[in-house]
Design a protein around this motif. Structure first.
Motif, PDB file in Angstrom:
ATOM      1  N   TYR A 150       0.854  -1.181   0.000  1.00  0.00           N
ATOM      2  CA  TYR A 150       0.000   0.000   0.000  1.00  0.00           C
ATOM      3  C   TYR A 150       0.894   1.236   0.000  1.00  0.00           C
ATOM      4  O   TYR A 150       1.946   1.249   0.633  1.00  0.00           O
TER       5      TYR A 150
ATOM      6  N   VAL B  78       0.552   5.691  -0.101  1.00  0.00           N
ATOM      7  CA  VAL B  78      -0.250   6.902  -0.136  1.00  0.00           C
ATOM      8  C   VAL B  78       0.667   8.065  -0.479  1.00  0.00           C
ATOM      9  O   VAL B  78       1.668   8.282   0.214  1.00  0.00           O
ATOM     10  N   LYS B  79       0.327   8.794  -1.523  1.00  0.00           N
ATOM     11  CA  LYS B  79       1.151   9.917  -1.980  1.00  0.00           C
ATOM     12  C   LYS B  79       0.274  11.131  -2.204  1.00  0.00           C
ATOM     13  O   LYS B  79      -0.954  11.039  -2.297  1.00  0.00           O
ATOM     14  N   ARG B  80       0.937  12.262  -2.297  1.00  0.00           N
ATOM     15  CA  ARG B  80       0.212  13.511  -2.544  1.00  0.00           C
ATOM     16  C   ARG B  80       0.325  13.905  -4.011  1.00  0.00           C
ATOM     17  O   ARG B  80       1.310  13.586  -4.701  1.00  0.00           O
TER      18      ARG B  80
ATOM     19  N   THR C  91      -4.727   7.010  -8.912  1.00  0.00           N
ATOM     20  CA  THR C  91      -5.082   6.109  -7.816  1.00  0.00           C
ATOM     21  C   THR C  91      -5.581   4.808  -8.415  1.00  0.00           C
ATOM     22  O   THR C  91      -6.540   4.800  -9.191  1.00  0.00           O
TER      23      THR C  91
ATOM     24  N   SER D 107      -2.732   5.184  -3.542  1.00  0.00           N
ATOM     25  CA  SER D 107      -3.724   6.247  -3.371  1.00  0.00           C
ATOM     26  C   SER D 107      -3.021   7.581  -3.496  1.00  0.00           C
ATOM     27  O   SER D 107      -2.028   7.830  -2.806  1.00  0.00           O
TER      28      SER D 107
ATOM     29  N   LEU E 244      -3.589  11.520  -3.029  1.00  0.00           N
ATOM     30  CA  LEU E 244      -4.532  12.442  -2.380  1.00  0.00           C
ATOM     31  C   LEU E 244      -4.330  13.872  -2.831  1.00  0.00           C
ATOM     32  O   LEU E 244      -3.221  14.264  -3.205  1.00  0.00           O
TER      33      LEU E 244
END
Lengths: 114, 114
Positions: free
Chosen positions: B10, B12-14, B86, B112, B114
């Motif tokens: 998993y 999560v990045k901006r 995403t 994901s 964001l």
């Protein structure tokens, strides 16, 4: 571009029943493969059938290929709850750099109720 | 058994970040592939490579690049991540000889943005 398309999109059966899913494709192929994917995981190869073959078996799996109709079917006999997964067909119609590029359909989601 | 390892399960990045997805295979396979998988769309090919330093675009290469400096490693790069990237990213490898060789998949990276 999608070469193979699975049908139905979703299938729900009881344990012990047979599950049949179909794959149709657009252009001539050299072979067709079926893969399985458990939820949130990678795909696992199940079986490969070549264009000169009509039927192939592997355990509880039976795959048929009809090149005149450009279609294949995957039959899972005596299904189990553990067979719950998504099933994809992949064809190799495209060729680049000496290798064949597998193209996948959208998959059939199978749920087997205990 | 062939093992294809993806560096993250998993991620999560901006928006706007540069993202690296790494994939390593241990069976000396010539071919390596990056697919993305989205609900209802199945697997779509982003890039593939049939040799070190060789790469070819798949169906949806826009916004992505790849690197293959060593035979066992194939990296997918999102130069400037966007929310529409995403997705689940799947790496695969296969031998090069003949046709119809099956793909071996990693477990996938759920990205994901964001």
């Amino acid at each position: 571009s999608q070469q193979g398309e699975e049908d139905p999109q979703a299938l729900s059966i009881q344990e012990g029943e047979n599950a049949t899913m179909n794959c149709s494709y657009k252009t001539s192929i050299n072979n067709l493969q079926w893969y399985r994917q458990n939820s949130g995981r990678g795909l696992v190869h199940l079986i490969l059938i070549r264009s000169n073959e009509r039927e192939k078996h592997s355990g509880r799996l039976r795959v048929t290929l009809d090149t005149s109709k450009k279609s294949s079917s995957l039959l899972i006999t005596a299904s189990r709850a553990a067979d719950t997964a998504s099933y994809f067909c992949a064809t190799d119609a495209n060729k680049s750099g000496g290798s064949y590029i597998p193209t996948f359909g959208r998959g059939t989601s199978l749920i087997v109720h205990p | 058994d062939v093992k294809v390892t993806q560096s993250s399960r998993y991620l999560v990045k901006r928006t706007g970040e540069k993202v690296f997805l790494e994939c390593v295979q241990d069976m000396d396979h010539e071919n390596m592939f990056w697919y993305r998988q989205d609900p209802g769309l199945g697997l779509r090919l982003i890039y593939f490579s049939y040799d070190v330093k060789m790469k070819e675009k798949g169906d949806i290469p826009e916004g992505y690049s790849v690197s293959r400096e060593k035979k066992e490693r194939f990296s997918l790069i999102l130069e400037s991540a966007s929310t529409n990237q995403t997705s689940m990213y799947l790496c695969a490898s296969s031998p090069s000889w003949g046709y119809g060789e099956k793909l071996f998949f990693g477990s996938g990276t759920q990205l994901s943005v964001l």
